[in-house]
Design an enzyme around this catalytic site. Structure first.
Site, PDB file in Angstrom:
ATOM      1  N   HIS A 177      74.785   6.920 -28.387  1.00 38.39           N
ATOM      2  CA  HIS A 177      76.146   6.526 -28.009  1.00 38.39           C
ATOM      3  C   HIS A 177      76.124   5.278 -27.122  1.00 38.39           C
ATOM      4  O   HIS A 177      75.152   5.047 -26.399  1.00 38.39           O
ATOM      5  CB  HIS A 177      76.806   7.644 -27.200  1.00 38.39           C
ATOM      6  CG  HIS A 177      77.234   8.822 -28.003  1.00 38.39           C
ATOM      7  ND1 HIS A 177      76.954  10.119 -27.632  1.00 38.39           N
ATOM      8  CD2 HIS A 177      77.948   8.916 -29.156  1.00 38.39           C
ATOM      9  CE1 HIS A 177      77.470  10.959 -28.515  1.00 38.39           C
ATOM     10  NE2 HIS A 177      78.070  10.254 -29.460  1.00 38.39           N
ATOM     11  N   CYS A 264      78.639  13.033 -20.691  1.00 37.04           N
ATOM     12  CA  CYS A 264      79.006  13.908 -21.818  1.00 37.04           C
ATOM     13  C   CYS A 264      79.551  15.263 -21.395  1.00 37.04           C
ATOM     14  O   CYS A 264      80.251  15.924 -22.159  1.00 37.04           O
ATOM     15  CB  CYS A 264      77.795  14.186 -22.696  1.00 37.04           C
ATOM     16  SG  CYS A 264      76.568  12.920 -22.737  1.00 37.04           S
TER      17      CYS A 264
HETATM   18  C1  CIR Z   1      74.892  15.249 -30.063  1.00 41.59           C
HETATM   19  O1  CIR Z   1      73.955  14.754 -30.686  1.00 41.59           O
HETATM   20  O2  CIR Z   1      76.059  15.112 -30.402  1.00 41.59           O
HETATM   21  C2  CIR Z   1      74.589  16.058 -28.821  1.00 41.59           C
HETATM   22  N1  CIR Z   1      73.335  16.717 -28.970  1.00 41.59           N
HETATM   23  C3  CIR Z   1      74.570  15.165 -27.596  1.00 41.59           C
HETATM   24  C4  CIR Z   1      75.880  14.553 -27.291  1.00 41.59           C
HETATM   25  C5  CIR Z   1      75.840  13.720 -26.069  1.00 41.59           C
HETATM   26  N2  CIR Z   1      77.117  13.215 -25.792  1.00 41.59           N
HETATM   27  C6  CIR Z   1      77.345  12.027 -25.260  1.00 41.59           C
HETATM   28  O3  CIR Z   1      76.437  11.211 -25.086  1.00 41.59           O
HETATM   29  N3  CIR Z   1      78.610  11.709 -25.026  1.00 41.59           N
END
Ligand code: CIR
Length: 271
Positions: A177, A264
């Protein structure tokens, strides 16, 4: 790519918060997505680290609404990816990973409770909240494997009537991201990895770069008078302290195993 506007149109938007929404980690967390397998997260440790994170938000002046675990969605603890919150405005996003698509609908009642109404993006687009960096001037949307151009365009259309300008940037290749690589520090300052800073995403901003080998420190958050930083990044911590920021260091080893970090784990807003 349009130039960044040169004035803080919304002072405090990026860092002055009174409320947050978080969700307990799912008991299915071991099935969470990850780019590289560094072992499954330990649920009990994840819960303890999540509790410490929530306590730090409260200590920084933020009242946290804690939602129940959603075992059908292993990654649902990363609540930021399913919505975007501004003062008086909630936008339900369209998470780009198939296993996470349904998270926005399940989050919706909590958003309605906090905001009254919720604006939706069209079904065909993809936008993960992790690709959206809100500064006091503008909203940067990073195109990535999770966020497409149609999503960035529909977000721009949705936010324009509310006075928020969207600028599209590229999330670096191989990075999950945009906010895996940067954070707003409030005012005109950002924390960014050298690779993102070098891409020229931040014209007119004061950029503090993460130290070499400490790229994961970039997923930080400014919360009122403090900057939350993940443990294990001492040289980046020194740089931030030298720049005058008061740090709260948090151990998020279990979220990191699933490519998650400080931003997140909550939706933060003033309201
Ligand atoms: C994913 O791959 O979607 C989750 N394991 C991690 C999401 C992390 N979210 C973020 O950076 N906003």
């Amino acid at each position: 790519m349009p130039d960044a506007p040169d004035a803080a149109l919304h002072p405090g938007l990026s860092c002055r918060f009174t409320r947050a929404i978080a969700r307990r980690p799912a008991s299915s967390i071991a099935r969470g997505l990850r780019a590289v397998d560094r072992g499954d997260p330990d649920l009990a440790l994840f819960e303890a680290q999540h509790a410490a994170y929530r306590a730090a938000l409260e200590a920084a002046g933020v009242s946290v609404t804690l939602l129940p675990a959603l075992d059908a969605f292993p990654d649902s603890v990363f609540v930021e990816d399913a919505a975007l919150c501004f003062p008086g405005l909630a936008v339900a996003l369209r998470p780009g990973a198939a296993s996470r698509r349904g998270e926005a609908a399940v989050l919706r009642p909590a958003l309605e409770a906090a905001f009254g109404t919720v604006v939706e993006l069209p079904e065909a687009v993809s936008v993960d909240g992790g690709d959206v960096l809100v500064t006091d001037r503008e909203v940067l949307v990073g195109l990535s494997a999770r966020t497409d151009a149609a999503g960035a365009a529909s977000l721009a259309e949705t936010l324009a009537p509310h006075g928020y300008r969207v600028r599209r940037v590229a999330t670096p290749a191989g990075v999950l991201h945009l906010k895996s690589d940067c954070a707003t520090l409030g005012d005109d300052a950002v924390l960014a990895t050298p690779r993102l800073a070098a891409a020229g995403c931040f014209p007119g901003y004061r950029v503090i770069e993460t130290a070499e080998g400490e790229e994961a420190a970039a997923n930080a958050i400014r919360v009122n008078d403090r900057v939350f930083l993940a443990a294990g990044h001492p040289r980046t911590a020194e740089r931030l302290e030298a720049a005058g920021y008061a740090l709260t260091i948090l151990d998020l080893s279990e979220a990191a195993k699933l490519d998650g970090g400080l931003s997140c784990l909550s939706l933060r807003f003033a309201g």
